[in-house]
Design a protein around this motif. Structure first.
Motif, short mmCIF file in Angstrom:
data_model
loop_
_atom_site.label_atom_id
_atom_site.label_comp_id
_atom_site.label_asym_id
_atom_site.label_seq_id
_atom_site.Cartn_x
_atom_site.Cartn_y
_atom_site.Cartn_z
N ILE A 39 0.82 -1.21 0.00
CA ILE A 39 0.00 0.00 0.00
C ILE A 39 0.86 1.26 0.00
CG2 ILE A 39 -1.87 -1.19 1.19
CD1 ILE A 39 -1.13 0.50 3.70
N HIS A 40 2.16 1.10 0.15
CA HIS A 40 3.11 2.20 0.01
C HIS A 40 4.05 1.81 -1.12
CE1 HIS A 40 2.10 2.60 4.47
NE2 HIS A 40 1.53 3.61 3.86
N GLY A 41 4.08 2.62 -2.16
CA GLY A 41 4.90 2.27 -3.31
C GLY A 41 6.35 2.04 -2.90
N PRO A 42 6.98 0.98 -3.42
CA PRO A 42 8.36 0.69 -3.03
C PRO A 42 9.34 1.72 -3.59
CG PRO A 42 7.69 -0.74 -4.83
CD PRO A 42 6.46 0.03 -4.42
N PHE A 43 10.39 1.98 -2.83
CA PHE A 43 11.46 2.88 -3.26
C PHE A 43 12.66 2.06 -3.72
CE2 PHE A 43 9.12 6.26 -1.42
CZ PHE A 43 9.70 7.46 -1.83
N PRO A 44 13.37 2.56 -4.71
CA PRO A 44 14.60 1.88 -5.13
C PRO A 44 15.73 2.16 -4.15
CG PRO A 44 14.36 3.91 -6.35
CD PRO A 44 13.11 3.77 -5.50
N PHE A 93 2.65 10.37 -5.17
CA PHE A 93 3.65 9.34 -5.43
C PHE A 93 3.53 8.85 -6.87
CE2 PHE A 93 5.21 5.00 -5.66
CZ PHE A 93 6.42 5.06 -4.98
N PRO A 94 4.58 9.00 -7.69
CA PRO A 94 4.48 8.57 -9.09
C PRO A 94 4.81 7.09 -9.26
CG PRO A 94 6.53 9.75 -8.73
CD PRO A 94 5.81 9.74 -7.41
N ARG A 95 4.08 6.46 -10.16
CA ARG A 95 4.32 5.04 -10.42
C ARG A 95 5.76 4.79 -10.84
NH1 ARG A 95 0.72 0.75 -13.92
NH2 ARG A 95 2.36 -0.79 -14.26
N SER A 96 6.38 5.75 -11.48
CA SER A 96 7.74 5.54 -11.99
C SER A 96 8.74 5.23 -10.87
CB SER A 96 8.21 6.77 -12.77
OG SER A 96 8.23 7.92 -11.94
N ILE A 97 8.49 5.76 -9.64
CA ILE A 97 9.38 5.42 -8.52
C ILE A 97 9.24 3.95 -8.19
CG2 ILE A 97 9.78 5.76 -6.06
CD1 ILE A 97 9.34 8.69 -6.41
#
Length: 357
Positions: A180-185, A312-316
């Motif tokens: 539910i929180h977009g993953p970060f690289p 939060f952008p999907r690209s991240i």
């Protein structure tokens, strides 16, 4: 593996009630919630907790779920369909396994809901409490304790980050990951940061300036604040409900998302287990986390609607996960999404799991 039943002694409850009734409340520094937990609201909640909340009824509801402990790990385990991979539901801070119970009710597969190490009835791990260490504990639970060969993982916050490590460490066993929180690289070196990514990172930095006080003290002086919270149930309540209000999708009205019995159940569990200090450990140990590799398994993201995730952008997420199968931003339900919008998450998670098989 041993069956586990929550049972709080009467003298512990009597002591809690006595402390609540003798609470000394602070003088407000600003109006409402502008300076933290509203003292007037806290006074009302403490009175309810002391005089109206029915813990025995809450305890009975919790014990209606099959609970166990193995190797110091507490978990709920509900069996429904042994022909399909089960799902592990992992909570974050300042939460507990009860965040996942409404979601558990809506799923038609086997479900495992662990308490994070150091939370409630789960012991701390040996060594630093990193996301990878939590992942190892969860994988042992799913494969060695429960004997599953393949499973899904779902989570947010700490639980989501640990599930991300599960997927990178055990890609053969983890069928898919839902967050539910977009993953970060690990870094942004692969390609230039886009304007949308930079806008989000800048907004996140601005938000952190107003919100990071809690994490700063838990990361640097956890025992100092834990000494106060472990001795004062009203202080514990103030520390925890501040985050339930500010991180949930409640529009400033805490009880529009969480009724008082739910709040008092969460607070009572933290109090009677004395776990607030150990729940801070993953903050203190955060520097021990290594950079996480790219997530190799199928991923679904249902983005929470909370201040820290706005824009939060999907690209991240695509920088961190190479196989995103589902991505949505429904615009409702915050940091405690499974508790706030269980039907939404149940539908999203079920569709994702069925698409994988």
């Amino acid at each position: 593996m041993e069956a586990f039943t929550i049972s709080v002694a009467s003298d512990v409850l009597d002591d809690l009630r006595s402390r609540l009734t003798r609470t000394r409340f602070t003088t407000p520094s600003a109006s409402g919630w502008e300076a933290g937990t509203d003292p007037d609201y806290l006074r009302s909640l403490v009175d309810y907790w002391a005089n109206e909340f029915d813990w025995p009824a809450a305890e009975a509801r919790l014990n209606s779920y099959p609970q166990f402990r193995d190797r110091g790990q507490h978990f709920v385990h509900v069996r429904r369909d042994a022909t399909r991979p089960p799902v592990l539901l992992a909570h974050g801070w300042p939460s507990s396994f009860i965040e996942m119970l409404p979601l558990l009710e809506l799923l038609d597969v086997d479900v495992v809901v662990p308490s994070l190490p150091g939370f409630l009835y789960s012991d701390l791990v040996d060594g630093p409490l990193t996301r990878a260490a939590i992942a190892e504990t969860f994988h042992t639970l799913m494969t060695e304790t429960l004997g599953y060969e393949r499973y899904f993982a779902f989570g947010g916050d700490i639980g989501g980050a640990a599930s991300g490590w599960l997927a990178t460490m055990y890609p053969r066993e983890v069928a898919g990951l839902h967050m539910i929180h977009g993953p970060f690289p690990a870094d942004f070196d692969a390609s230039p940061i886009t304007p949308a990514e930079q806008a989000f990172l800048d907004a996140e930095a601005v938000y952190d300036e107003s919100d990071e006080g809690y994490s700063s003290i838990m990361s640097t002086r956890p025992d100092t604040i834990a000494a106060a919270l472990a001795d004062s149930p009203a202080g514990l309540a103030a520390w925890i409900i501040d985050k339930y209000r500010s991180w949930s999708d409640c529009g400033g009205d805490l009880e529009s998302r969480f009724d008082r019995d739910t709040l008092c159940t969460i607070l009572t569990l933290y109090w009677v287990t004395g776990c607030i200090g150990t729940s801070f450990r993953q903050y203190l140990d955060y520097p021990h986390n290594a950079p996480r590799p790219m997530i190799p398994v199928p991923v679904a993201v249902t983005l929470s609607h909370e201040p820290g995730m706005h824009g939060f952008p999907r690209s991240i997420a695509e920088r961190a996960a190479g196989d995103i199968r589902r991505y949505s931003a429904p615009g409702r339900g915050g940091h405690f999404l499974a508790l706030e919008e269980p039907r939404l998450i149940a539908d999203e998670l079920t569709a994702f799991m069925r698409s994988i098989g």
